[in-house]
Write an enzyme that holds these catalytic residues in place. Structure first.
Site, PDB file in Angstrom:
ATOM      1  N   TYR A 127      -1.407  -0.333  10.530  1.00 45.48           N
ATOM      2  CA  TYR A 127      -1.516  -0.774   9.137  1.00 45.48           C
ATOM      3  C   TYR A 127      -0.339  -0.253   8.318  1.00 45.48           C
ATOM      4  O   TYR A 127       0.301  -1.012   7.582  1.00 45.48           O
ATOM      5  CB  TYR A 127      -2.836  -0.279   8.552  1.00 45.48           C
ATOM      6  CG  TYR A 127      -3.020  -0.628   7.087  1.00 45.48           C
ATOM      7  CD1 TYR A 127      -3.370  -1.917   6.714  1.00 45.48           C
ATOM      8  CD2 TYR A 127      -2.834   0.324   6.094  1.00 45.48           C
ATOM      9  CE1 TYR A 127      -3.537  -2.253   5.369  1.00 45.48           C
ATOM     10  CE2 TYR A 127      -2.997   0.002   4.754  1.00 45.48           C
ATOM     11  CZ  TYR A 127      -3.354  -1.284   4.395  1.00 45.48           C
ATOM     12  OH  TYR A 127      -3.501  -1.609   3.067  1.00 45.48           O
ATOM     13  N   SER A 170       0.846  -1.194   0.000  1.00 45.30           N
ATOM     14  CA  SER A 170       0.000   0.000   0.000  1.00 45.30           C
ATOM     15  C   SER A 170       0.877   1.239   0.000  1.00 45.30           C
ATOM     16  O   SER A 170       2.021   1.208   0.490  1.00 45.30           O
ATOM     17  CB  SER A 170      -0.889   0.006   1.260  1.00 45.30           C
ATOM     18  OG  SER A 170      -1.536   1.252   1.415  1.00 45.30           O
TER      19      SER A 170
END
Length: 260
Positions: free
Chosen positions: A162, A149
């Site tokens: 995250y 990501s």
């Protein structure tokens, strides 16, 4: 895009990017293992679309944070004789404002790292022999594609935990690319916003719409990327067309990183 049939494992493939990737890989002669954590019905729906395209499909539940599950997934693909690609797509998060340091516990970090970082490592370890067999059978490196990501590049995203887990996945991608060459290539994709149920499940329908509208207005290309848009990049990195790429962190964010 290459039309060659690949033997591939796609983790977290019941919906979203994993499902879109499996469906893009599906064609007559292809062999695809669709892994899911809990949503059996969606995994079967993905499998039905892959079979309709002519692929031979295995559907298998497994939690990639559990090493025994990773080894079971690789064992299920072993009768194929080799793997051409491993797509480490399974991932999870917890939506917590970055300023809310009390919103994350050690257990939250451990859960996110277990799936987002340790899981891909365990899958590579479990599938290594099959990937190396694929390289020898085809005369070119097999491919690992880690779904990371932009959060792992810029420290943004749904939570600090995250972003940290995806940053670790990025550096692990570089380490494994060195360690597994020349028989296995390892690359990562770093998408920005993807218009999937991920945000709806995490924040609710109205909040998800607000995120979509905000991103569309903000990014230079003025689009909200679909799962299929990003799956095209995943499949390129899994295919022989990217055969001279390894150790790359490929950003695909509709130009978000260009915004000050």
């Amino acid at each position: 895009m290459s039309t060659e049939m690949l033997n591939a494992i796609v983790t977290g493939a019941s919906s979203g990017l994993g499902a879109a990737t499996a469906i893009r890989l599906a064609k007559p002669g292809a062999k695809i293992l669709i892994n899911y954590a809990s949503n059996h019905a969606d995994a079967q729906a993905t499998a039905d679309q892959c079979r309709a395209a002519g692929a031979d499909v295995i559907v298998m539940q497994g939690d990639v944070s559990r090493d025994e599950d990773c080894r079971a997934l690789a064992a299920a693909a072993a009768p194929w004789g080799h793997l051409d690609a491993l797509i480490n797509n399974a991932g999870t998060t917890k939506h917590v404002a970055h300023s809310d340091l009390d919103g994350l516990s050690a257990e939250d970090f451990q859960r996110l790292y277990g799936i987002n970082t340790i899981g891909p490592y365990q899958m590579v370890r479990a599938a290594r022999a099959l990937l190396e067999a694929g390289a020898k059978a085809k005369g070119r490196p097999a491919a690992v594609v880690n779904v990371s990501s932009v959060a792992g590049l810029s420290g943004i995203g749904s939570s600090v935990a995250y972003a940290a887990s995806k940053g670790a996945l990025n550096t692990m991608t570089l380490s494994l690319a060195r360690a597994l060459a020349p028989l296995i290539r390892v690359n990562a994709i770093c998408p920005g916003y993807i218009d999937t149920p991920w945000f709806t499940k995490g924040r609710g329908a109205e909040a998800a719409k607000q995120v979509r509208d905000f991103i569309t207005a903000k990014v230079p290309l003025k689009v909200a990327s679909s799962a299929d848009d990003i799956a095209a990049l995943v499949c390129f990195l899994a295919s022989p067309q990217s055969g001279h790429m390894s150790g790359e962190l490929v950003r695909m964010d509709a130009g978000l990183h260009l915004v000050n």
